[in-house]
Design a protein around this motif. Structure first.
Motif, PDB file in Angstrom:
ATOM      1  N   SER A  65      -8.522   6.153   1.504  1.00  0.00           N
ATOM      2  CA  SER A  65      -8.354   7.181  -0.010  1.00  0.00           C
ATOM      3  C   SER A  65      -6.731   7.653   0.254  1.00  0.00           C
ATOM      4  O   SER A  65      -6.221   7.951  -0.848  1.00  0.00           O
ATOM      5  N   THR A  66      -6.196   7.756   1.224  1.00  0.00           N
ATOM      6  CA  THR A  66      -5.000   8.317   1.316  1.00  0.00           C
ATOM      7  C   THR A  66      -3.876   7.200   0.983  1.00  0.00           C
ATOM      8  O   THR A  66      -2.563   7.643   1.178  1.00  0.00           O
ATOM      9  N   ARG A  67      -4.073   5.926   0.914  1.00  0.00           N
ATOM     10  CA  ARG A  67      -3.185   4.996   0.564  1.00  0.00           C
ATOM     11  C   ARG A  67      -3.957   4.310  -0.578  1.00  0.00           C
ATOM     12  O   ARG A  67      -5.136   3.945  -0.686  1.00  0.00           O
ATOM     13  N   GLU A  68      -3.118   3.572  -1.238  1.00  0.00           N
ATOM     14  CA  GLU A  68      -3.548   2.732  -2.604  1.00  0.00           C
ATOM     15  C   GLU A  68      -2.759   1.355  -2.696  1.00  0.00           C
ATOM     16  O   GLU A  68      -1.600   1.726  -2.629  1.00  0.00           O
ATOM     17  N   THR A 120       0.987  -1.041  -0.121  1.00  0.00           N
ATOM     18  CA  THR A 120      -0.045  -0.125  -0.255  1.00  0.00           C
ATOM     19  C   THR A 120       0.927   1.280   0.061  1.00  0.00           C
ATOM     20  O   THR A 120       1.829   1.477   0.960  1.00  0.00           O
ATOM     21  N   LEU A 121       0.960   2.143  -0.883  1.00  0.00           N
ATOM     22  CA  LEU A 121       1.657   3.450  -1.086  1.00  0.00           C
ATOM     23  C   LEU A 121       0.691   4.413  -0.995  1.00  0.00           C
ATOM     24  O   LEU A 121      -0.485   4.614  -1.247  1.00  0.00           O
ATOM     25  N   PRO A 122       1.476   5.508  -0.505  1.00  0.00           N
ATOM     26  CA  PRO A 122       0.470   6.788   0.055  1.00  0.00           C
ATOM     27  C   PRO A 122       0.034   7.561  -1.401  1.00  0.00           C
ATOM     28  O   PRO A 122       0.654   7.355  -2.558  1.00  0.00           O
ATOM     29  N   THR A 123      -0.868   8.294  -1.388  1.00  0.00           N
ATOM     30  CA  THR A 123      -1.287   9.044  -2.508  1.00  0.00           C
ATOM     31  C   THR A 123      -1.457  10.549  -2.086  1.00  0.00           C
ATOM     32  O   THR A 123      -1.904  11.035  -2.947  1.00  0.00           O
ATOM     33  N   VAL A 124      -1.174  10.629  -1.008  1.00  0.00           N
ATOM     34  CA  VAL A 124      -1.129  12.235  -0.413  1.00  0.00           C
ATOM     35  C   VAL A 124      -0.030  12.212   0.516  1.00  0.00           C
ATOM     36  O   VAL A 124       0.832  11.248   0.879  1.00  0.00           O
ATOM     37  N   PRO A 125       0.533  13.586   0.608  1.00  0.00           N
ATOM     38  CA  PRO A 125       1.890  13.763   1.476  1.00  0.00           C
ATOM     39  C   PRO A 125       1.507  13.298   2.893  1.00  0.00           C
ATOM     40  O   PRO A 125       0.477  13.190   3.476  1.00  0.00           O
ATOM     41  N   ALA A 126       2.619  12.993   3.603  1.00  0.00           N
ATOM     42  CA  ALA A 126       2.658  12.463   4.879  1.00  0.00           C
ATOM     43  C   ALA A 126       1.788  13.380   5.984  1.00  0.00           C
ATOM     44  O   ALA A 126       0.955  12.667   6.977  1.00  0.00           O
ATOM     45  N   ALA A 160     -10.983  21.128   6.485  1.00  0.00           N
ATOM     46  CA  ALA A 160      -9.365  21.255   6.287  1.00  0.00           C
ATOM     47  C   ALA A 160      -8.896  20.257   5.191  1.00  0.00           C
ATOM     48  O   ALA A 160      -8.062  20.234   4.411  1.00  0.00           O
ATOM     49  N   LEU A 161      -9.468  19.020   5.280  1.00  0.00           N
ATOM     50  CA  LEU A 161      -9.139  17.839   4.541  1.00  0.00           C
ATOM     51  C   LEU A 161      -9.335  17.987   3.116  1.00  0.00           C
ATOM     52  O   LEU A 161      -8.875  17.920   2.110  1.00  0.00           O
ATOM     53  N   VAL A 162     -10.812  18.492   3.004  1.00  0.00           N
ATOM     54  CA  VAL A 162     -11.238  19.114   1.634  1.00  0.00           C
ATOM     55  C   VAL A 162     -10.274  19.995   0.762  1.00  0.00           C
ATOM     56  O   VAL A 162      -9.749  19.573  -0.414  1.00  0.00           O
ATOM     57  N   PHE A 163      -9.891  20.917   1.383  1.00  0.00           N
ATOM     58  CA  PHE A 163      -9.172  21.988   0.843  1.00  0.00           C
ATOM     59  C   PHE A 163      -7.627  21.423   0.628  1.00  0.00           C
ATOM     60  O   PHE A 163      -6.864  21.702  -0.358  1.00  0.00           O
ATOM     61  N   ALA A 164      -7.147  20.733   1.407  1.00  0.00           N
ATOM     62  CA  ALA A 164      -6.039  20.117   1.566  1.00  0.00           C
ATOM     63  C   ALA A 164      -5.675  18.895   0.396  1.00  0.00           C
ATOM     64  O   ALA A 164      -4.780  19.041  -0.339  1.00  0.00           O
ATOM     65  N   VAL A 190      -3.392  19.432  -3.225  1.00  0.00           N
ATOM     66  CA  VAL A 190      -2.456  18.613  -3.867  1.00  0.00           C
ATOM     67  C   VAL A 190      -2.935  17.704  -5.050  1.00  0.00           C
ATOM     68  O   VAL A 190      -2.201  16.750  -5.472  1.00  0.00           O
ATOM     69  N   GLY A 191      -3.877  18.004  -5.467  1.00  0.00           N
ATOM     70  CA  GLY A 191      -4.622  17.326  -6.489  1.00  0.00           C
ATOM     71  C   GLY A 191      -5.026  15.892  -6.436  1.00  0.00           C
ATOM     72  O   GLY A 191      -5.309  15.150  -7.028  1.00  0.00           O
TER      73      GLY A 191
END
Length: 318
Positions: free
Chosen positions: A290-293, A158-164, A226-230, A234-235
């Motif tokens: 959703s933060t990892r794939e 499982t790899l991250p899809t967003v920064p740490a 905050a999560l929505v905008f963050a 980062v796309g």
């Protein structure tokens, strides 16, 4: 010689069964709430029997006995679906890592949750045990959701899809969401819907603990915004959509919560609020996942065969 599976189960069928397990576990939370909201918590005054002499409700027990006994019967239906999921996992090909432990966890979580429900009856609906009964259902729902999300995914890291930092923010949101659920059981334990007219309350001040619960909800909504905008910054589109859905569910749940509080907790709205709690949990887990794939394990390229070194010409015989 390796034996083949005669009746292989497709990923589509397995995923549908896992989804049915989620729905069934949410449904039994709602029906369990109906037991409490209709004051039928002691409709069957003992456990595992319904009475000292019978495993089922009797006509003398009236509608409360029917409601409580009906909810007990639903446990078998939910367990049957969970068992079907385990069997489907065993028949699924190719066998995916992690599916069987999750399926077994859901299957064994259902009788464990039923035992806690029995303890609530044997303790005359102790509000702390009733709250634990609800939270046990949340754990089973979380396991069922994890199983559903895992189906169809490749065996790989499982790899991250967003920064740490954003993964940490999503994890914090999950922790706050869980805390809101826990405090919500305290609010319920201090309120009027005890499940039986003679059941005790937890002794907490309803107004004060409701304010604590509301403060937690405000924090959860703020973190979700905050999560929505963050995620948008980062796309991370999939994560952003999950966060928007979480925020929408939270706002709907918040509206129900405030209306039920200021209308003195009508049973219908309390039941809707219990359903909303399950949806908030599922939406929160969707954001976290959703933060990892999970991606396929890369296949190492086959080593190239060494080129043959041309041999020196053999001199012709004289």
């Amino acid at each position: 010689m390796k034996r083949s599976v005669r009746f292989p189960v497709s990923a589509t069928l397995l995923r549908r069964l896992a989804y049915a397990s989620i729905v069934a576990n949410v449904a039994i939370v709602v029906t369990g709430g109906a037991v409490r909201l209709t004051a039928s918590g002691l409709g069957c005054p003992t456990w595992p029997r319904c009475t000292d002499d019978s495993y089922h409700a009797t006509p003398e027990m009236g509608v409360h006995g029917v409601i409580e006994y009906g909810n007990r019967l639903l446990t078998f239906a939910v367990g049957a679906i969970a068992l079907a999921v385990v069997v489907a996992v065993l028949l699924h090909r190719p066998r995916r890592q992690g599916l069987l432990p999750l399926a077994v966890a859901v299957l064994f979580g259902i009788p464990a949750q039923a035992v806690i429900g029995g303890i609530t009856v044997l303790t005359n609906l102790n509000p702390w045990v009733v709250g634990l009964h609800f939270l046990a259902s949340m754990v089973v729902i979380a396991a069922a959701y994890a199983l559903w999300r895992r189906i169809g995914k490749p065996d790989g890291p499982t790899l991250p899809t967003v920064p740490a930092p954003l993964r940490a923010l999503a994890l914090l949101t999950t922790v706050v969401s869980a805390a809101v659920l826990v405090v919500g059981t305290w609010v319920t334990g201090s309120g009027p819907h005890a499940g039986d007219h003679g059941a005790a309350r937890n002794g907490l001040d309803p107004e004060a603990i409701s304010q604590v619960h509301a403060d937690g909800v405000f924090l959860l909504v703020g973190l979700s915004v905050a999560l929505v905008f963050a995620f948008r910054a980062v796309g991370a589109r999939r994560a952003e959509r999950a966060a928007v859905m979480l925020l929408a569910v939270e706002l709907g749940q918040g509206v129900i919560g405030f209306v039920q509080y200021f209308t003195h907790l009508p049973a219908v709205l309390v039941g809707a609020h219990m359903l909303g709690s399950c949806l908030v949990l599922l939406a929160t887990l969707a954001v976290l996942s959703s933060t990892r794939e999970r991606r396929p394990t890369p296949v190492a390229p086959a080593a190239a065969a060494p080129e043959a070194t041309p041999s020196a010409p053999v001199p012709a015989a004289a």
